[in-house]
Design a protein around this motif. Structure first.
Motif, PDB file in Angstrom:
ATOM      1  N   LEU A 132      48.130  12.285 -48.502  1.00 53.05           N
ATOM      2  CA  LEU A 132      46.966  12.729 -47.694  1.00 53.05           C
ATOM      3  C   LEU A 132      45.883  11.331 -48.275  1.00 53.05           C
ATOM      4  O   LEU A 132      44.995  11.377 -47.454  1.00 53.05           O
ATOM      5  CB  LEU A 132      46.506  13.874 -48.249  1.00 53.05           C
ATOM      6  CG  LEU A 132      47.328  15.233 -47.679  1.00 53.05           C
ATOM      7  CD1 LEU A 132      46.912  16.420 -48.129  1.00 53.05           C
ATOM      8  CD2 LEU A 132      47.222  15.220 -46.088  1.00 53.05           C
ATOM      9  N   PHE A 133      45.700  10.988 -49.446  1.00 59.68           N
ATOM     10  CA  PHE A 133      44.831  10.154 -49.832  1.00 59.68           C
ATOM     11  C   PHE A 133      45.461   9.008 -50.533  1.00 59.68           C
ATOM     12  O   PHE A 133      45.394   8.827 -51.787  1.00 59.68           O
ATOM     13  CB  PHE A 133      44.036  11.136 -50.944  1.00 59.68           C
ATOM     14  CG  PHE A 133      43.210  12.494 -50.347  1.00 59.68           C
ATOM     15  CD1 PHE A 133      42.387  12.368 -49.486  1.00 59.68           C
ATOM     16  CD2 PHE A 133      44.025  13.678 -50.720  1.00 59.68           C
ATOM     17  CE1 PHE A 133      41.843  13.326 -48.908  1.00 59.68           C
ATOM     18  CE2 PHE A 133      43.504  14.674 -50.311  1.00 59.68           C
ATOM     19  CZ  PHE A 133      42.236  14.785 -49.458  1.00 59.68           C
ATOM     20  N   ASP A 175      38.666   2.692 -44.943  1.00 58.27           N
ATOM     21  CA  ASP A 175      39.840   1.535 -44.802  1.00 58.27           C
ATOM     22  C   ASP A 175      41.231   1.883 -45.145  1.00 58.27           C
ATOM     23  O   ASP A 175      42.181   1.704 -44.434  1.00 58.27           O
ATOM     24  CB  ASP A 175      39.393   0.300 -45.097  1.00 58.27           C
ATOM     25  CG  ASP A 175      38.155  -0.202 -44.610  1.00 58.27           C
ATOM     26  OD1 ASP A 175      37.838   0.263 -43.405  1.00 58.27           O
ATOM     27  OD2 ASP A 175      37.386  -1.148 -45.179  1.00 58.27           O
ATOM     28  N   GLU A 176      41.353   2.560 -46.347  1.00 62.97           N
ATOM     29  CA  GLU A 176      42.565   2.615 -46.910  1.00 62.97           C
ATOM     30  C   GLU A 176      43.188   4.028 -46.021  1.00 62.97           C
ATOM     31  O   GLU A 176      44.237   3.945 -45.521  1.00 62.97           O
ATOM     32  CB  GLU A 176      42.571   3.062 -48.292  1.00 62.97           C
ATOM     33  CG  GLU A 176      42.281   2.154 -49.175  1.00 62.97           C
ATOM     34  CD  GLU A 176      41.829   2.525 -50.701  1.00 62.97           C
ATOM     35  OE1 GLU A 176      42.112   1.762 -51.663  1.00 62.97           O
ATOM     36  OE2 GLU A 176      41.233   3.505 -50.831  1.00 62.97           O
ATOM     37  N   ALA A 201      44.331   2.550 -42.686  1.00 65.85           N
ATOM     38  CA  ALA A 201      45.558   1.634 -42.933  1.00 65.85           C
ATOM     39  C   ALA A 201      46.912   2.561 -43.149  1.00 65.85           C
ATOM     40  O   ALA A 201      47.944   2.327 -42.433  1.00 65.85           O
ATOM     41  CB  ALA A 201      45.394   0.697 -44.070  1.00 65.85           C
ATOM     42  N   ALA A 202      46.656   3.799 -43.633  1.00 64.42           N
ATOM     43  CA  ALA A 202      47.696   4.630 -43.959  1.00 64.42           C
ATOM     44  C   ALA A 202      48.058   5.420 -42.583  1.00 64.42           C
ATOM     45  O   ALA A 202      49.134   5.584 -42.131  1.00 64.42           O
ATOM     46  CB  ALA A 202      47.380   5.620 -45.003  1.00 64.42           C
ATOM     47  N   SER A 203      47.002   5.659 -41.918  1.00 68.57           N
ATOM     48  CA  SER A 203      47.114   6.300 -40.550  1.00 68.57           C
ATOM     49  C   SER A 203      47.902   5.331 -39.681  1.00 68.57           C
ATOM     50  O   SER A 203      48.891   5.558 -38.681  1.00 68.57           O
ATOM     51  CB  SER A 203      45.891   6.725 -40.085  1.00 68.57           C
ATOM     52  OG  SER A 203      45.938   7.109 -38.647  1.00 68.57           O
ATOM     53  N   ALA A 231      40.883   7.712 -34.377  1.00 68.15           N
ATOM     54  CA  ALA A 231      39.586   8.393 -34.390  1.00 68.15           C
ATOM     55  C   ALA A 231      39.899   9.520 -35.105  1.00 68.15           C
ATOM     56  O   ALA A 231      38.828  10.195 -35.680  1.00 68.15           O
ATOM     57  CB  ALA A 231      39.413   8.588 -32.808  1.00 68.15           C
ATOM     58  N   ALA A 232      40.910  10.337 -35.077  1.00 68.54           N
ATOM     59  CA  ALA A 232      41.117  11.520 -35.663  1.00 68.54           C
ATOM     60  C   ALA A 232      41.272  11.446 -37.195  1.00 68.54           C
ATOM     61  O   ALA A 232      40.609  11.974 -37.860  1.00 68.54           O
ATOM     62  CB  ALA A 232      42.522  12.128 -35.326  1.00 68.54           C
ATOM     63  N   ALA A 233      41.892  10.239 -37.668  1.00 65.49           N
ATOM     64  CA  ALA A 233      41.734  10.030 -39.106  1.00 65.49           C
ATOM     65  C   ALA A 233      40.305   9.520 -39.649  1.00 65.49           C
ATOM     66  O   ALA A 233      39.920  10.160 -40.609  1.00 65.49           O
ATOM     67  CB  ALA A 233      42.875   8.691 -39.364  1.00 65.49           C
ATOM     68  N   ALA A 234      39.515   8.970 -38.616  1.00 61.71           N
ATOM     69  CA  ALA A 234      38.331   8.546 -39.263  1.00 61.71           C
ATOM     70  C   ALA A 234      37.219   9.844 -39.253  1.00 61.71           C
ATOM     71  O   ALA A 234      36.798  10.274 -40.338  1.00 61.71           O
ATOM     72  CB  ALA A 234      37.553   7.627 -38.193  1.00 61.71           C
ATOM     73  N   ALA A 235      37.692  10.731 -38.243  1.00 61.29           N
ATOM     74  CA  ALA A 235      36.911  12.032 -38.483  1.00 61.29           C
ATOM     75  C   ALA A 235      37.316  12.812 -39.530  1.00 61.29           C
ATOM     76  O   ALA A 235      36.386  13.395 -40.093  1.00 61.29           O
ATOM     77  CB  ALA A 235      37.068  13.023 -37.104  1.00 61.29           C
TER      78      ALA A 235
END
Length: 142
Positions: free
Chosen positions: A35-36, A48-49, A52-54, A102-106
């Motif tokens: 998750l992190f 950014d990490e 990149a994982a997403s 976008a989902a990962a950023a949110a």
């Protein structure tokens, strides 16, 4: 809180169905590590990490490499496919890499409780508290 849990679950789902059970504990390579992500080892996850994982997870799920997850690719995720579909912001039944990002950023913005641009150990611990026991065992106590 429901949105937070759904977002965290969706991220876990995108890891791949088989990985979720194996990664249930908070240990190196475990669910919380997935998750992190912290590839630079500074003890926190930057946006950014996380993005990149997403992108990496998306690439693994996009088996035909067409830049979107089809209904079949989403179904192949298994139990969590319903959660994954929440990233389909335009409702066309497919998830593009832009929608996944976008989902990962949110999700990052929701989890970065102090809005310092990093998800640190205190924020991870707070999420662990809200999520409660994870599949396969109790979360690690500090």
């Amino acid at each position: 809180m429901k949105k937070l849990l759904l977002g965290a679950a969706m991220l876990g789902v995108t890891m791949g169905a088989g990985s979720i059970q194996a990664a249930a504990q908070d240990r190196p390579g475990g669910m919380m590590a997935a998750l992190f992500p912290d590839p630079n080892g500074d003890g926190a996850t930057s946006k950014d990490e996380m993005l990149a994982a997403s992108d990496a997870r998306f690439g693994g799920l996009d088996t035909n490499k067409d830049g979107k997850l089809s209904a079949q690719e989403i179904e192949a995720v298994g139990r969590g496919s319903r959660m994954l579909t929440r990233a389909d912001s335009d409702g066309d039944g497919q998830i593009t890499q832009a929608e996944a990002r976008a989902a990962a950023a949110a999700r990052f913005d929701r989890l970065d409780a102090n809005h310092d641009g990093r998800i640190d150990q205190a924020e991870r611990d707070a999420l662990r508290q809200r999520m409660g026991p994870m599949p396969g065992g109790e979360p690690k106590k500090n």
